[in-house]
Design an enzyme around this catalytic site. Structure first.
Site, PDB file in Angstrom:
ATOM      1  N   ASP A  11       0.855  -1.185   0.000  1.00  0.00           N
ATOM      2  CA  ASP A  11       0.000   0.000   0.000  1.00  0.00           C
ATOM      3  C   ASP A  11       0.895   1.241   0.000  1.00  0.00           C
ATOM      4  O   ASP A  11       1.624   1.480   0.965  1.00  0.00           O
ATOM      5  CB  ASP A  11      -0.885  -0.052   1.262  1.00  0.00           C
ATOM      6  CG  ASP A  11      -1.862   1.108   1.337  1.00  0.00           C
ATOM      7  OD1 ASP A  11      -1.739   2.078   0.549  1.00  0.00           O
ATOM      8  OD2 ASP A  11      -2.747   1.039   2.212  1.00  0.00           O
ATOM      9  N   ASN A  25      -4.997  13.571 -11.192  1.00  0.00           N
ATOM     10  CA  ASN A  25      -5.560  14.092 -12.440  1.00  0.00           C
ATOM     11  C   ASN A  25      -5.232  15.584 -12.516  1.00  0.00           C
ATOM     12  O   ASN A  25      -4.722  16.158 -11.564  1.00  0.00           O
ATOM     13  CB  ASN A  25      -7.065  13.821 -12.525  1.00  0.00           C
ATOM     14  CG  ASN A  25      -7.811  14.414 -11.344  1.00  0.00           C
ATOM     15  OD1 ASN A  25      -7.747  15.617 -11.101  1.00  0.00           O
ATOM     16  ND2 ASN A  25      -8.491  13.568 -10.582  1.00  0.00           N
ATOM     17  N   GLY A  33      -9.231   5.612  -6.807  1.00  0.00           N
ATOM     18  CA  GLY A  33      -7.999   4.822  -6.855  1.00  0.00           C
ATOM     19  C   GLY A  33      -6.970   5.276  -5.832  1.00  0.00           C
ATOM     20  O   GLY A  33      -7.307   5.643  -4.699  1.00  0.00           O
ATOM     21  N   VAL A  34      -5.723   5.281  -6.251  1.00  0.00           N
ATOM     22  CA  VAL A  34      -4.631   5.597  -5.326  1.00  0.00           C
ATOM     23  C   VAL A  34      -4.726   7.061  -4.875  1.00  0.00           C
ATOM     24  O   VAL A  34      -4.359   7.387  -3.744  1.00  0.00           O
ATOM     25  CB  VAL A  34      -3.271   5.234  -5.965  1.00  0.00           C
ATOM     26  CG1 VAL A  34      -2.862   6.194  -7.064  1.00  0.00           C
ATOM     27  CG2 VAL A  34      -2.196   5.132  -4.895  1.00  0.00           C
ATOM     28  N   ASP A  35      -5.224   7.930  -5.732  1.00  0.00           N
ATOM     29  CA  ASP A  35      -5.396   9.351  -5.402  1.00  0.00           C
ATOM     30  C   ASP A  35      -6.327   9.495  -4.185  1.00  0.00           C
ATOM     31  O   ASP A  35      -5.992  10.177  -3.196  1.00  0.00           O
ATOM     32  CB  ASP A  35      -5.977  10.054  -6.644  1.00  0.00           C
ATOM     33  CG  ASP A  35      -5.962  11.569  -6.558  1.00  0.00           C
ATOM     34  OD1 ASP A  35      -5.627  12.115  -5.501  1.00  0.00           O
ATOM     35  OD2 ASP A  35      -6.301  12.208  -7.572  1.00  0.00           O
ATOM     36  N   SER A 123      -1.133   5.478 -14.281  1.00  0.00           N
ATOM     37  CA  SER A 123      -1.986   5.247 -15.468  1.00  0.00           C
ATOM     38  C   SER A 123      -2.450   3.801 -15.633  1.00  0.00           C
ATOM     39  O   SER A 123      -3.104   3.490 -16.626  1.00  0.00           O
ATOM     40  CB  SER A 123      -1.296   5.704 -16.775  1.00  0.00           C
ATOM     41  OG  SER A 123      -1.258   7.108 -16.871  1.00  0.00           O
ATOM     42  N   GLY A 125      -4.501   2.054 -13.677  1.00  0.00           N
ATOM     43  CA  GLY A 125      -5.816   1.760 -13.105  1.00  0.00           C
ATOM     44  C   GLY A 125      -6.891   2.172 -14.099  1.00  0.00           C
ATOM     45  O   GLY A 125      -6.945   1.650 -15.212  1.00  0.00           O
ATOM     46  N   VAL A 126      -7.703   3.143 -13.715  1.00  0.00           N
ATOM     47  CA  VAL A 126      -8.790   3.582 -14.607  1.00  0.00           C
ATOM     48  C   VAL A 126      -8.267   4.176 -15.911  1.00  0.00           C
ATOM     49  O   VAL A 126      -8.998   4.193 -16.903  1.00  0.00           O
ATOM     50  CB  VAL A 126      -9.755   4.583 -13.922  1.00  0.00           C
ATOM     51  CG1 VAL A 126     -10.505   3.919 -12.783  1.00  0.00           C
ATOM     52  CG2 VAL A 126      -9.034   5.819 -13.444  1.00  0.00           C
ATOM     53  N   TYR A 127      -7.003   4.631 -15.933  1.00  0.00           N
ATOM     54  CA  TYR A 127      -6.459   5.207 -17.166  1.00  0.00           C
ATOM     55  C   TYR A 127      -6.034   4.133 -18.185  1.00  0.00           C
ATOM     56  O   TYR A 127      -5.689   4.468 -19.315  1.00  0.00           O
ATOM     57  CB  TYR A 127      -5.309   6.167 -16.876  1.00  0.00           C
ATOM     58  CG  TYR A 127      -5.739   7.532 -16.364  1.00  0.00           C
ATOM     59  CD1 TYR A 127      -7.081   7.820 -16.095  1.00  0.00           C
ATOM     60  CD2 TYR A 127      -4.811   8.544 -16.149  1.00  0.00           C
ATOM     61  CE1 TYR A 127      -7.475   9.076 -15.630  1.00  0.00           C
ATOM     62  CE2 TYR A 127      -5.194   9.807 -15.687  1.00  0.00           C
ATOM     63  CZ  TYR A 127      -6.523  10.058 -15.426  1.00  0.00           C
ATOM     64  OH  TYR A 127      -6.890  11.306 -14.973  1.00  0.00           O
TER      65      TYR A 127
HETATM   66  P1  ADP Z   1      -4.737   6.054 -12.921  1.00  0.00           P
HETATM   67  O1  ADP Z   1      -5.922   6.982 -12.978  1.00  0.00           O
HETATM   68  O2  ADP Z   1      -3.419   6.800 -13.130  1.00  0.00           O
HETATM   69  O3  ADP Z   1      -4.884   4.854 -13.779  1.00  0.00           O
HETATM   70  P2  ADP Z   1      -5.470   4.578 -10.464  1.00  0.00           P
HETATM   71  O4  ADP Z   1      -5.444   5.114  -9.089  1.00  0.00           O
HETATM   72  O5  ADP Z   1      -6.787   4.227 -11.067  1.00  0.00           O
HETATM   73  O6  ADP Z   1      -4.652   5.646 -11.363  1.00  0.00           O
HETATM   74  O7  ADP Z   1      -4.552   3.285 -10.542  1.00  0.00           O
HETATM   75  C1  ADP Z   1      -3.152   3.316 -10.545  1.00  0.00           C
HETATM   76  C2  ADP Z   1      -2.641   2.060  -9.852  1.00  0.00           C
HETATM   77  O8  ADP Z   1      -2.638   2.278  -8.441  1.00  0.00           O
HETATM   78  C3  ADP Z   1      -3.476   0.809 -10.092  1.00  0.00           C
HETATM   79  O9  ADP Z   1      -2.595  -0.281 -10.345  1.00  0.00           O
HETATM   80  C4  ADP Z   1      -4.192   0.623  -8.749  1.00  0.00           C
HETATM   81  O10 ADP Z   1      -4.474  -0.738  -8.475  1.00  0.00           O
HETATM   82  C5  ADP Z   1      -3.135   1.125  -7.809  1.00  0.00           C
HETATM   83  N1  ADP Z   1      -3.542   1.474  -6.432  1.00  0.00           N
HETATM   84  C6  ADP Z   1      -4.757   1.795  -5.927  1.00  0.00           C
HETATM   85  N2  ADP Z   1      -4.663   2.032  -4.595  1.00  0.00           N
HETATM   86  C7  ADP Z   1      -3.358   1.859  -4.245  1.00  0.00           C
HETATM   87  C8  ADP Z   1      -2.602   1.943  -3.032  1.00  0.00           C
HETATM   88  N3  ADP Z   1      -3.178   2.277  -1.874  1.00  0.00           N
HETATM   89  N4  ADP Z   1      -1.264   1.666  -3.078  1.00  0.00           N
HETATM   90  C9  ADP Z   1      -0.657   1.350  -4.232  1.00  0.00           C
HETATM   91  N5  ADP Z   1      -1.300   1.262  -5.412  1.00  0.00           N
HETATM   92  C10 ADP Z   1      -2.638   1.508  -5.418  1.00  0.00           C
END
Ligand code: ADP
Length: 170
Positions: A11, A25, A33-35, A123, A125-127
């Site tokens: 994490d 973004n 997501g991670v944001d 990028s 995850g949802v991207y």
């Molecule tokens: P993006 O919009 O840039 O694609 P996301 O947040 O949707 O960003 O996803 C980016 C990556 O971060 C994905 O692989 C997602 O599984 C991962 N992620 C989500 N939460 C966490 C976390 N707490 N720690 C590490 N990675 C995470």
């Protein structure tokens, strides 16, 4: 000496490093997501700090491929470097922008005298960026230069992402 590269499943919000990198973004006002996880762990002061960053166009605080830095507030990390990767569209500019997102984050870390930086899979995850291509880009940006950093850590949230980064490390 070149920065040590570490790759692990975990994490990002729990990492005790000089800076964690947010896959943000362009608005820099939080998201999913991670944001979202970073904002929850850091507390509301992080959103306030982001709001204070100047807009470069209406609603845009950080154009895709660039990076901005704030304190980490409630995080174990002292800083958050917010960078914006591209939405994957299968065009040549995708790789240019993803490379730029990683490079901008590392440049900002060095400018601020930081020594350890932890990244998520920007990028991926949802991207929708393909994992193997994204992993190869991230590792090549780190290996491209003799960054004045001790450690660049990739903290991946799932086994498929971790496997892609391990393949890219070789
Ligand atoms: P993006 O919009 O840039 O694609 P996301 O947040 O949707 O960003 O996803 C980016 C990556 O971060 C994905 O692989 C997602 O599984 C991962 N992620 C989500 N939460 C966490 C976390 N707490 N720690 C590490 N990675 C995470």
């Amino acid at each position: 000496m070149a920065a040590r590269i570490e790759v692990l499943r975990g994490d990002l919000t729990q990492q005790a490093v000089d800076a964690i990198v947010n896959a943000a973004n362009e608005k820099l006002l939080g998201g999913g997501g991670v944001d979202g996880a970073i904002h929850r762990a850091a507390g509301p002061e992080l959103l306030e700090a982001c709001r204070k960053l100047p807009e470069v166009q209406p609603g845009v605080r950080c154009p895709t491929g660039e990076a901005r830095i704030t304190p980490g507030f409630g995080l174990r990390a002292r800083h958050v470097i917010h960078t914006v990767g591209p939405v994957y569209r299968g065009r040549p500019t995708d790789a240019v922008l993803l490379r730029s997102a990683y490079r901008s984050a590392l440049e900002l870390a060095v400018e601020h005298g930081l020594r350890s930086v932890a990244f998520p899979a920007i990028s991926c995850g949802v991207y929708g960026y393909p994992l193997d291509e994204a992993a190869a880009i991230s590792i090549s940006v780190v290996r491209d230069r003799d960054w004045a950093l001790d450690e660049v850590r990739f903290v991946l949230f799932s086994n498929d992402v971790l496997s892609a980064w391990k393949r890219a490390l070789g």
